[in-house]
Design an enzyme around this catalytic site. Sequence first.
Site, PDB file in Angstrom:
ATOM      1  N   ASP A 164       0.868  -1.181   0.000  1.00 35.24           N
ATOM      2  CA  ASP A 164       0.000   0.000   0.000  1.00 35.24           C
ATOM      3  C   ASP A 164       0.901   1.227   0.000  1.00 35.24           C
ATOM      4  O   ASP A 164       2.090   1.142   0.346  1.00 35.24           O
ATOM      5  CB  ASP A 164      -0.908  -0.001   1.232  1.00 35.24           C
ATOM      6  CG  ASP A 164      -1.973   1.086   1.158  1.00 35.24           C
ATOM      7  OD1 ASP A 164      -2.415   1.404   0.037  1.00 35.24           O
ATOM      8  OD2 ASP A 164      -2.365   1.628   2.216  1.00 35.24           O
ATOM      9  N   ASP A 202      -2.833  -1.307   7.195  1.00 36.69           N
ATOM     10  CA  ASP A 202      -3.415  -1.590   5.882  1.00 36.69           C
ATOM     11  C   ASP A 202      -2.839  -2.850   5.251  1.00 36.69           C
ATOM     12  O   ASP A 202      -3.555  -3.612   4.589  1.00 36.69           O
ATOM     13  CB  ASP A 202      -3.178  -0.400   4.938  1.00 36.69           C
ATOM     14  CG  ASP A 202      -4.056   0.797   5.281  1.00 36.69           C
ATOM     15  OD1 ASP A 202      -4.994   0.621   6.077  1.00 36.69           O
ATOM     16  OD2 ASP A 202      -3.802   1.886   4.755  1.00 36.69           O
ATOM     17  N   GLU A 242       0.985   5.711   0.710  1.00 37.43           N
ATOM     18  CA  GLU A 242       0.352   6.960   1.119  1.00 37.43           C
ATOM     19  C   GLU A 242       1.003   8.060   0.293  1.00 37.43           C
ATOM     20  O   GLU A 242       2.229   8.094   0.144  1.00 37.43           O
ATOM     21  CB  GLU A 242       0.562   7.234   2.608  1.00 37.43           C
ATOM     22  CG  GLU A 242       0.133   6.100   3.536  1.00 37.43           C
ATOM     23  CD  GLU A 242      -1.348   5.782   3.492  1.00 37.43           C
ATOM     24  OE1 GLU A 242      -2.128   6.631   2.980  1.00 37.43           O
ATOM     25  OE2 GLU A 242      -1.735   4.682   3.947  1.00 37.43           O
ATOM     26  N   TYR A 252      -1.262   3.143  11.923  1.00 32.21           N
ATOM     27  CA  TYR A 252      -2.435   3.148  11.034  1.00 32.21           C
ATOM     28  C   TYR A 252      -2.041   2.685   9.630  1.00 32.21           C
ATOM     29  O   TYR A 252      -2.713   1.844   9.027  1.00 32.21           O
ATOM     30  CB  TYR A 252      -3.013   4.556  10.970  1.00 32.21           C
ATOM     31  CG  TYR A 252      -4.010   4.783   9.848  1.00 32.21           C
ATOM     32  CD1 TYR A 252      -5.352   4.455  10.002  1.00 32.21           C
ATOM     33  CD2 TYR A 252      -3.596   5.334   8.634  1.00 32.21           C
ATOM     34  CE1 TYR A 252      -6.254   4.667   8.968  1.00 32.21           C
ATOM     35  CE2 TYR A 252      -4.491   5.541   7.599  1.00 32.21           C
ATOM     36  CZ  TYR A 252      -5.819   5.220   7.777  1.00 32.21           C
ATOM     37  OH  TYR A 252      -6.719   5.424   6.748  1.00 32.21           O
ATOM     38  N   ASP A 285      -1.810   3.237  -6.619  1.00 32.22           N
ATOM     39  CA  ASP A 285      -0.517   2.735  -6.149  1.00 32.22           C
ATOM     40  C   ASP A 285       0.351   2.308  -7.332  1.00 32.22           C
ATOM     41  O   ASP A 285       1.548   2.621  -7.393  1.00 32.22           O
ATOM     42  CB  ASP A 285      -0.718   1.545  -5.204  1.00 32.22           C
ATOM     43  CG  ASP A 285      -1.630   1.871  -4.038  1.00 32.22           C
ATOM     44  OD1 ASP A 285      -1.356   2.867  -3.359  1.00 32.22           O
ATOM     45  OD2 ASP A 285      -2.597   1.137  -3.817  1.00 32.22           O
TER      46      ASP A 285
END
Length: 394
Positions: free
Chosen positions: A29, A158, A31, A154, A88
């Site tokens: 994943d 994921d 960000e 957090y 992504d």
Amino acid sequence: MKIHPLITTSDELAALCERLARSDFVAVDTEFMRENTYWPELCLVQIANTEEAAAIDPLADGLDMAPLHDLLTDNEDVLKVFHAGGQDVEIIYNRTGRTPHPIFDTQIAMMAVSQSEQIGYSNLVESWLGMTVDKGARFTDWSRRPLTDRQIEYAIGDVTHLSKIFPKLLKRLMKTGRGEWLDQEMEKLADPENYRNDPTQAWRRVKASGRNAMTLGRLKAIAQWRELEAQDKNIPRGRIARDETIADIANHPPKKQADLAKVRGLSQGWKDNEIGKRLMATIENASPLPDDEMPTRAPRGAPLGKEGALVADLLKLLLKIRAREIDAASRLLARSEELELLAAGVRKDLPVLQGWRYDVFGKDALDLVEGKLAFAVENGKLKMTHVDDVKNDD
């Protein structure tokens, strides 16, 4: 599962990637921030297998990301698992010119084992693990440093959740025998052509009415100009001009630069500034769109007429029934625009008439269009009935 501290050094990253390269799969994943830039800014990468998980800081000074890039794009022995991974994959492509492969997207896979059209990550976790995802850091500014422990926890969650869900989802897929349904979808997700940024094709994303070659030629030239301006300034294309603004300019080109002040969506400054001058030069030099680039059909779909629209509605009803019967997402079987084309008489190059989609739904859709299939109510439920079967019963 071992959770590593935030990885900020090249040695740590190289060692992690060496271990992960021996895995059957890794969950991935990212960000990122893209609200104020043309190119998305990668701020964090999370990765996990069944034994360990880590967050990687691509903004760390001197961090060599090559081992991670190689793991994701060159190692064919490790499956890369994402959830709704289009953005992504785009970011990885922008950084490397390559896409992750082989690839597996749990959002797409859920469409083959349930009627969920685009299940969100939180719902996926709740459905498979019975857990509620903490959304407290969802709208954080990931570009700010230092990151807090809560933000990192957090973010890593994921991929730790995804690494637990994937084997369960894979097992269900194997039981249903629908794994092959997804092969084409996953290859499409990994296709570099989906992420190659070609400014000459930017006009195709803009909604525009009509098929006038000169108007579309201007739209192509203006859309290309906007892309290059936005790339040069690294700002979102909408900050240069919105889609509806450039479509309006293509339809009603200003005769002189001063007229740009009258265009809705442009500021008064455009009447005499440099960017306005460049836009006018683009408009003046635009050529009609060549015949081989003209859209094959109107942007809003094939002309159906009243009867055709009714047939399309029946096809959509048929799609809902079939999706319910087999417990799969209707969007995986066929798209609305395909059904409208089918109702309009188009048969060539429709995915719904190819491969497993034809066997599962397309054949019945054709039968309905050709009058060989009807609807019936049985025990209070709507079902499909072949006309030949009804005649034989009589």
